[in-house]
Structures are given as C-alpha cells and as structure tokens.
Design a protein around this motif. Structure first.
Motif, PDB file in Angstrom:
ATOM      1  N   ALA A  50      -7.300 -13.023   4.295  1.00  0.00           N
ATOM      2  CA  ALA A  50      -7.693 -11.686   3.843  1.00  0.00           C
ATOM      3  C   ALA A  50      -8.959 -11.224   4.553  1.00  0.00           C
ATOM      4  O   ALA A  50      -9.720 -12.025   5.104  1.00  0.00           O
ATOM      5  CB  ALA A  50      -7.924 -11.694   2.339  1.00  0.00           C
ATOM      6  N   LYS A  51      -9.193  -9.914   4.507  1.00  0.00           N
ATOM      7  CA  LYS A  51     -10.430  -9.361   5.039  1.00  0.00           C
ATOM      8  C   LYS A  51     -11.607  -9.743   4.143  1.00  0.00           C
ATOM      9  O   LYS A  51     -11.438  -9.892   2.929  1.00  0.00           O
ATOM     10  CB  LYS A  51     -10.334  -7.836   5.125  1.00  0.00           C
ATOM     11  N   SER A  93       2.529 -11.229  -6.080  1.00  0.00           N
ATOM     12  CA  SER A  93       2.425 -11.898  -4.782  1.00  0.00           C
ATOM     13  C   SER A  93       3.105 -11.042  -3.716  1.00  0.00           C
ATOM     14  O   SER A  93       4.274 -10.666  -3.874  1.00  0.00           O
ATOM     15  CB  SER A  93       3.093 -13.270  -4.849  1.00  0.00           C
ATOM     16  N   PRO A  94       2.403 -10.700  -2.622  1.00  0.00           N
ATOM     17  CA  PRO A  94       3.026  -9.862  -1.589  1.00  0.00           C
ATOM     18  C   PRO A  94       4.227 -10.527  -0.933  1.00  0.00           C
ATOM     19  O   PRO A  94       5.200  -9.852  -0.580  1.00  0.00           O
ATOM     20  CB  PRO A  94       1.890  -9.626  -0.591  1.00  0.00           C
ATOM     21  N   VAL A  95       4.179 -11.854  -0.781  1.00  0.00           N
ATOM     22  CA  VAL A  95       5.301 -12.548  -0.143  1.00  0.00           C
ATOM     23  C   VAL A  95       6.511 -12.533  -1.072  1.00  0.00           C
ATOM     24  O   VAL A  95       7.642 -12.321  -0.630  1.00  0.00           O
ATOM     25  CB  VAL A  95       4.907 -13.995   0.224  1.00  0.00           C
ATOM     26  N   TRP A  96       6.278 -12.753  -2.383  1.00  0.00           N
ATOM     27  CA  TRP A  96       7.403 -12.700  -3.327  1.00  0.00           C
ATOM     28  C   TRP A  96       8.024 -11.303  -3.321  1.00  0.00           C
ATOM     29  O   TRP A  96       9.244 -11.161  -3.299  1.00  0.00           O
ATOM     30  CB  TRP A  96       6.939 -13.061  -4.741  1.00  0.00           C
ATOM     31  N   ALA A  97       7.181 -10.274  -3.363  1.00  0.00           N
ATOM     32  CA  ALA A  97       7.696  -8.896  -3.358  1.00  0.00           C
ATOM     33  C   ALA A  97       8.511  -8.621  -2.099  1.00  0.00           C
ATOM     34  O   ALA A  97       9.602  -8.023  -2.157  1.00  0.00           O
ATOM     35  CB  ALA A  97       6.541  -7.907  -3.469  1.00  0.00           C
ATOM     36  N   ALA A  98       8.002  -9.071  -0.956  1.00  0.00           N
ATOM     37  CA  ALA A  98       8.725  -8.862   0.299  1.00  0.00           C
ATOM     38  C   ALA A  98      10.055  -9.607   0.296  1.00  0.00           C
ATOM     39  O   ALA A  98      11.061  -9.112   0.809  1.00  0.00           O
ATOM     40  CB  ALA A  98       7.867  -9.305   1.475  1.00  0.00           C
ATOM     41  N   ASN A  99      10.057 -10.805  -0.280  1.00  0.00           N
ATOM     42  CA  ASN A  99      11.299 -11.578  -0.352  1.00  0.00           C
ATOM     43  C   ASN A  99      12.361 -10.896  -1.208  1.00  0.00           C
ATOM     44  O   ASN A  99      13.557 -11.172  -1.061  1.00  0.00           O
ATOM     45  CB  ASN A  99      11.021 -12.972  -0.913  1.00  0.00           C
ATOM     46  N   GLN A 100      11.930 -10.027  -2.108  1.00  0.00           N
ATOM     47  CA  GLN A 100      12.895  -9.279  -2.921  1.00  0.00           C
ATOM     48  C   GLN A 100      13.375  -8.013  -2.205  1.00  0.00           C
ATOM     49  O   GLN A 100      14.151  -7.235  -2.755  1.00  0.00           O
ATOM     50  CB  GLN A 100      12.277  -8.891  -4.273  1.00  0.00           C
ATOM     51  N   LEU A 140       9.446  -4.135   0.765  1.00  0.00           N
ATOM     52  CA  LEU A 140       8.412  -4.159   1.801  1.00  0.00           C
ATOM     53  C   LEU A 140       7.319  -3.139   1.516  1.00  0.00           C
ATOM     54  O   LEU A 140       6.135  -3.377   1.810  1.00  0.00           O
ATOM     55  CB  LEU A 140       9.033  -3.900   3.168  1.00  0.00           C
ATOM     56  N   GLU A 141       7.686  -1.990   0.946  1.00  0.00           N
ATOM     57  CA  GLU A 141       6.677  -0.975   0.601  1.00  0.00           C
ATOM     58  C   GLU A 141       5.727  -1.519  -0.459  1.00  0.00           C
ATOM     59  O   GLU A 141       4.505  -1.322  -0.370  1.00  0.00           O
ATOM     60  CB  GLU A 141       7.365   0.301   0.092  1.00  0.00           C
ATOM     61  N   GLY A 142       6.267  -2.182  -1.465  1.00  0.00           N
ATOM     62  CA  GLY A 142       5.415  -2.784  -2.493  1.00  0.00           C
ATOM     63  C   GLY A 142       4.521  -3.850  -1.910  1.00  0.00           C
ATOM     64  O   GLY A 142       3.338  -3.941  -2.268  1.00  0.00           O
ATOM     65  N   ALA A 143       5.058  -4.669  -1.009  1.00  0.00           N
ATOM     66  CA  ALA A 143       4.248  -5.709  -0.369  1.00  0.00           C
ATOM     67  C   ALA A 143       3.120  -5.083   0.443  1.00  0.00           C
ATOM     68  O   ALA A 143       1.987  -5.595   0.456  1.00  0.00           O
ATOM     69  CB  ALA A 143       5.132  -6.571   0.526  1.00  0.00           C
ATOM     70  N   ALA A 144       3.399  -3.969   1.114  1.00  0.00           N
ATOM     71  CA  ALA A 144       2.369  -3.281   1.901  1.00  0.00           C
ATOM     72  C   ALA A 144       1.247  -2.770   0.999  1.00  0.00           C
ATOM     73  O   ALA A 144       0.062  -2.869   1.353  1.00  0.00           O
ATOM     74  CB  ALA A 144       2.990  -2.126   2.678  1.00  0.00           C
ATOM     75  N   ARG A 145       1.598  -2.230  -0.171  1.00  0.00           N
ATOM     76  CA  ARG A 145       0.572  -1.747  -1.105  1.00  0.00           C
ATOM     77  C   ARG A 145      -0.285  -2.892  -1.619  1.00  0.00           C
ATOM     78  O   ARG A 145      -1.509  -2.749  -1.761  1.00  0.00           O
ATOM     79  CB  ARG A 145       1.241  -1.013  -2.275  1.00  0.00           C
ATOM     80  N   ILE A 146       0.330  -4.043  -1.883  1.00  0.00           N
ATOM     81  CA  ILE A 146      -0.424  -5.200  -2.359  1.00  0.00           C
ATOM     82  C   ILE A 146      -1.373  -5.704  -1.275  1.00  0.00           C
ATOM     83  O   ILE A 146      -2.526  -6.061  -1.541  1.00  0.00           O
ATOM     84  CB  ILE A 146       0.533  -6.323  -2.802  1.00  0.00           C
ATOM     85  N   LEU A 147      -0.896  -5.738  -0.027  1.00  0.00           N
ATOM     86  CA  LEU A 147      -1.750  -6.177   1.079  1.00  0.00           C
ATOM     87  C   LEU A 147      -2.966  -5.275   1.221  1.00  0.00           C
ATOM     88  O   LEU A 147      -4.081  -5.747   1.495  1.00  0.00           O
ATOM     89  CB  LEU A 147      -0.955  -6.200   2.380  1.00  0.00           C
ATOM     90  N   LYS A 148      -2.772  -3.983   1.025  1.00  0.00           N
ATOM     91  CA  LYS A 148      -3.897  -3.048   1.113  1.00  0.00           C
ATOM     92  C   LYS A 148      -4.856  -3.249  -0.046  1.00  0.00           C
ATOM     93  O   LYS A 148      -6.078  -3.317   0.141  1.00  0.00           O
ATOM     94  CB  LYS A 148      -3.361  -1.610   1.118  1.00  0.00           C
ATOM     95  N   ARG A 149      -4.308  -3.352  -1.250  1.00  0.00           N
ATOM     96  CA  ARG A 149      -5.146  -3.437  -2.449  1.00  0.00           C
ATOM     97  C   ARG A 149      -5.875  -4.773  -2.546  1.00  0.00           C
ATOM     98  O   ARG A 149      -7.066  -4.811  -2.862  1.00  0.00           O
ATOM     99  CB  ARG A 149      -4.271  -3.250  -3.691  1.00  0.00           C
TER     100      ARG A 149
END
Length: 497
Positions: free
Chosen positions: A41-42, A237-244, A247-256
């Motif tokens: 993470a940043k 978890s962004p990876v869990w969300a992406a696995n479902q 990808l848009e939800g995972a992108a929002r989690i990565l930003k937040r």
C-alpha cells in the motif's frame, strides 16, 4: 490522461514501488488486483489500520479464551463442581469454536470477509455479559459456548484480512502480518492477567468471588470499541471482491484502503477465480497440490494448541499447586511469564518472518518447548526455592518457544498455504482441528493434573515432539511465496484449453 498497464510478471509487480505511481494502473483481471496488493500500500493508507482492527479481533479471541483461567477454582468452589464438570465448563468455549470455525471458514469464502467480521463481534458482546452474570454452571457453559462460536467465526476472517491487506515479500510481508496475531494474542493474555491483578488489589477480600465475573464481562468492552470504529476503516478484501468478478468494487477498495488509483478496462471480461465457494472445497485441501501443506498446518496447529492450552490455562494451577505459591504470586508470575517470554517471543516471530522464515523458527520453537517440558517433568514438585525458580524459567522457555515458533507461525501455515479462493476454508478446517485439540486439552488437563500431578508434563511433551518430527518430514516455507499465483495459473490454463 495516460495510463500504465500492469506487467504480466507477478514477481515484477510485487517488487514494484507503488508509492511513486503517478498515473492510474489498468485492472483487467483479479490477477492485476492481487499484484497491486502484493506490491504493498501507499504510505499513509488505511491498510495498516485494517490489519490493526483484524488484530483487535484476535485480541478478543485470546482474552475470552484466557479470562476463565484464574477464576476456574473459584467457579468450581462456588458451583460445587467436580473435576469432570470443571473440564466441561473450561472446554465449552472450544466446543463452540469448533463449530464456529467450520461454519466461519466457509462463510468467509462464500459471502466475504467484511460481512462475517461485522457479525462475529456481536457474539463477543452478548456472550461476555451473559458469562459475567451467569447464575449457575449451565448458563456459564452456554455463554462460553456462544463466545467460542464467535471466536471460531472470527479467526478465519481475521487471518484473511491479515494476509490480503499486506505485501507478499520484504519487511512487513504477509507472513509477518499473519504472525502478528501471536503478540496480539499474548498482549490480550497479559491484559487479562493485569486486569485480574488490578481487581484483586481493589476488591475487598469478602468480594473476591466477583473477580471472575468482572473479568469475563470486561470482554464486552473491546468488542464494543471495535464495533464503533470498524465501519469507518474496514472494507472487503479487494482480492476476494475481484475473484467474485467485481473489478469496480475492487478498484474502489484499492483507492480507499491502499491509496492506489486504478482504472478498470471497460471491455475487460471479469474472470472469477477457478473455484467458487462450496463445501466441496474442503476436499481440495487434500489434493496433490495442498495435501502436504494441509497436514503440516494441521499438525503444527493442533499440537501447539494442545500443549499451549494445557500450559497457559493451567498456569495458575501449576504455579499455585505444583509450585505451592500464593494467589498474588500466582497472578504476578502468570503476568510476568506472558509479557517477558510469550509476548517477546511473538515479537521476534514477527520480526524474523521475512528473513529467517516460518519453517526454521517453528522448528527451533518446538525443540525448545520439548526440552522445557522434559525439564519440568524431571523436576516434579520442587522443594527447594532454587528449583521453584528453575521451574518458572522452564515455563518461560516453553512460552518463549511458543511465541517465536508455533505460536506465530501456526497461523502462517494455515493462512498462507492456500490462495484467496481457499483461504477461508483452509483456516476454517485448521481451526476446527485446532479447537478440537484445545477442547481435549482443556478437558483433560484438570483431570490429568489431579491424577498425575507434575507427571502431566510428560504427556504434554508429546505435542511439540509431534510437531518437530512432522516439520522434519515436510519442509514447506510459506513466507515470501505468492500463493495466489496458483489460482491465476489455473485460470490461464483453463483459458488456454
């Protein structure tokens, strides 16, 4: 606006410095999300706060499992319990944890990390208050069972958060993040004994029978604190969300949470992980890829739990009965042993996870535990003060070995032996076996201690010996290994076919 396309090499992206990323990364698949998470993470992001809140759940697990330890003799006296009944009351929490782990592991993979974590805190609040107010042993046992169910639900999701919000390599990697559960556990144990010590000093002698009630009920306080802050920082978890496929939800989690700007390629076809969450995934844990890892994780976890629960839960009994010390000395010695040996050992386990690795540290730890227990069994009931001191040092050595060895890395093996698609199930199975061993240990220790006295240490010594032999037979190192790449390799293979 210009964009940067992710490299197809997981190793290259895992070592990339995302803190200097000046333009958004393109997300085309769940593998891209995993690579970004693995890179770290940043600075100033919320990822560490998520890890801290997950460790708060572990803190609650440990506190609730330990809080009955000192008061069990008062409970037995107040409710006129036999040694067998004491064993049932003591082990009720682990009976609940067995069921909770089996269900929690599946739900963690099925409905996500966030929802399970949101739900399990409520168990801690209700069960802690009910246990503190219990009018009889039946209500107390039922409340502890409910508390154990919450513990079983929490550990798979807590380990998933620790593994899926940390980088894959370097200082503070996934192995170190997961190993941090250990000092959090011992911190909770120490807080429990510190609270007991404070209450022992404050309560009038005529009201010391309330000590165990106040200690149990206090477990609701940290749970309420976590409930109050979780909605602000905890996310899926962004990876869990992406696995479902989200990808848009995972992108929002990565930003937040990670502070990483991303762009989802609009024409990208979301590709799910090769496995949907199903009860049949328990069988996958024993296929050719995961069988040896599953066996190793199960043996380390179950053996560690059997020995540790006998020693740590029996610590007041060992010090008061075997070493013939008074109540104040018992409380102070239990607190000191946890802080000076177990907690410090846990910190060392975290610090060495990325450099020395889990396998070597676990091997050293169980070897030290075996030697310590053989020494305690040989000393027996010490008559001279020097032998009392030696026995306490050996107890400290056992807890120190637990801290940097199987205490830290039993969860490393349980969590990092499997990719995200199997992690909940993997930790759930592991914890089901671990809690079964805990149940046997907590039930048998009062019975065996009453029958065998200090010879009970010969029985406990079989636990680290079993781990030692299994580690020598199976040399698997999870630290620094990108286990999620196994999932995405299957996806590539399926697409190629």
């Amino acid at each position: 606006m210009s964009t940067v396309t992710l490299s197809p090499s997981a190793r290259e992206v895992a070592t990339a410095d995302t803190s200097h990323q000046s333009s958004p990364a393109v997300i085309r698949s769940a593998q891209d999300v995993s690579r970004l998470v693995n890179a770290g993470a940043k600075p100033g992001s919320h990822a560490r706060i998520v890890i801290a809140i997950a460790l708060g759940g572990v803190f609650l697990d440990a506190y609730d499992l330990t809080s009955l330890a000192y008061g069990i003799k008062d409970i037995a006296r107040q409710f006129a319990l036999s040694p067998v009944q004491v064993g049932f009351v003591a082990s009720a929490i682990t009976f609940g944890a067995i069921l909770g782990a089996a269900v929690g592991g599946y739900l963690t993979d099925r409905i996500g990390r966030y929802r399970v974590f949101m739900a399990d805190m409520l168990f801690f609040v209700v069960a802690a208050i009910a246990a503190g107010l219990a009018p009889n042993a039946w209500v107390l046992g039922g409340a502890r069972f409910l508390m154990g169910f919450g513990v079983g639900l929490d550990l798979p999701v807590a380990m998933a958060f620790l593994a899926e919000f940390s980088r894959v390599s370097g200082k503070g990697n996934k192995a170190a993040a997961v190993a941090a559960w250990c000092p959090a556990w011992y911190a909770a144990t120490s807080v429990c004994y510190l609270l007991i010590l404070s209450l022992y000093a404050l309560l009038p002698p005529a009201h010391l029978g309330w000590l165990w009630r106040l200690t149990l009920a206090f477990g609701a306080v940290p749970a309420l604190v976590i409930i109050a802050v979780r909605s602000r920082y905890i996310s899926e978890s962004p990876v869990w969300a992406a696995n479902q496929g989200d990808l848009e939800g995972a992108a929002r989690i990565l930003k937040r949470t990670y502070g990483i700007d991303t762009v989802v390629e609009r024409d990208a076809t979301p590709v799910r992980a090769p496995r949907a969450a199903t009860w049949r995934n328990y069988a996958v844990l024993f296929n050719a890829t995961y069988r040896r890892r599953t066996v190793l994780a199960a043996v380390i976890g179950a053996a560690s739990s059997f020995g540790y629960n006998a020693v740590i839960f029996g610590l007041p009994v060992i010090i008061a009965s075997f070493l013939q010390q008074g109540p104040l000395t018992t409380i102070v010695a239990s607190l000191a042993l946890n802080l000076l040996f177990a907690f410090v050992g846990g910190l060392i386990g975290v610090r060495t996870a990325h450099s020395i690795g889990a396998w070597k540290m676990t091997l050293f730890g169980v070897a030290l535990q075996f030697v310590a227990l053989i020494g305690l069994a040989s000393i027996g009931k010490p008559a001279a003060p020097v032998y009392v001191g030696l026995a306490i040092l050996l107890l400290g050595a056992y807890l120190f070995g637990q801290g940097f060895g199987p205490g830290s890395h039993s969860m490393t093996y349980a969590s990092l032996s499997y990719p995200t698609s199997l992690r909940g199930i993997g930790v759930g199975l592991n914890q089901t076996l671990v809690r079964a061993a805990s149940t046997v240990s907590l039930f048998l220790f009062p019975v065996l201690a009453a029958a065998l006295g200090t010879k009970v240490f010969w029985v406990i010594a079989l636990a680290p010996l079993t781990s030692l032999l299994t580690l020598l037979a199976i040399r698997w190192e999870p630290s620094g290994y990108d286990v999620d790449s196994e999932d995405y390799a299957d996806v590539v293979a399926q697409k190629a076919a």
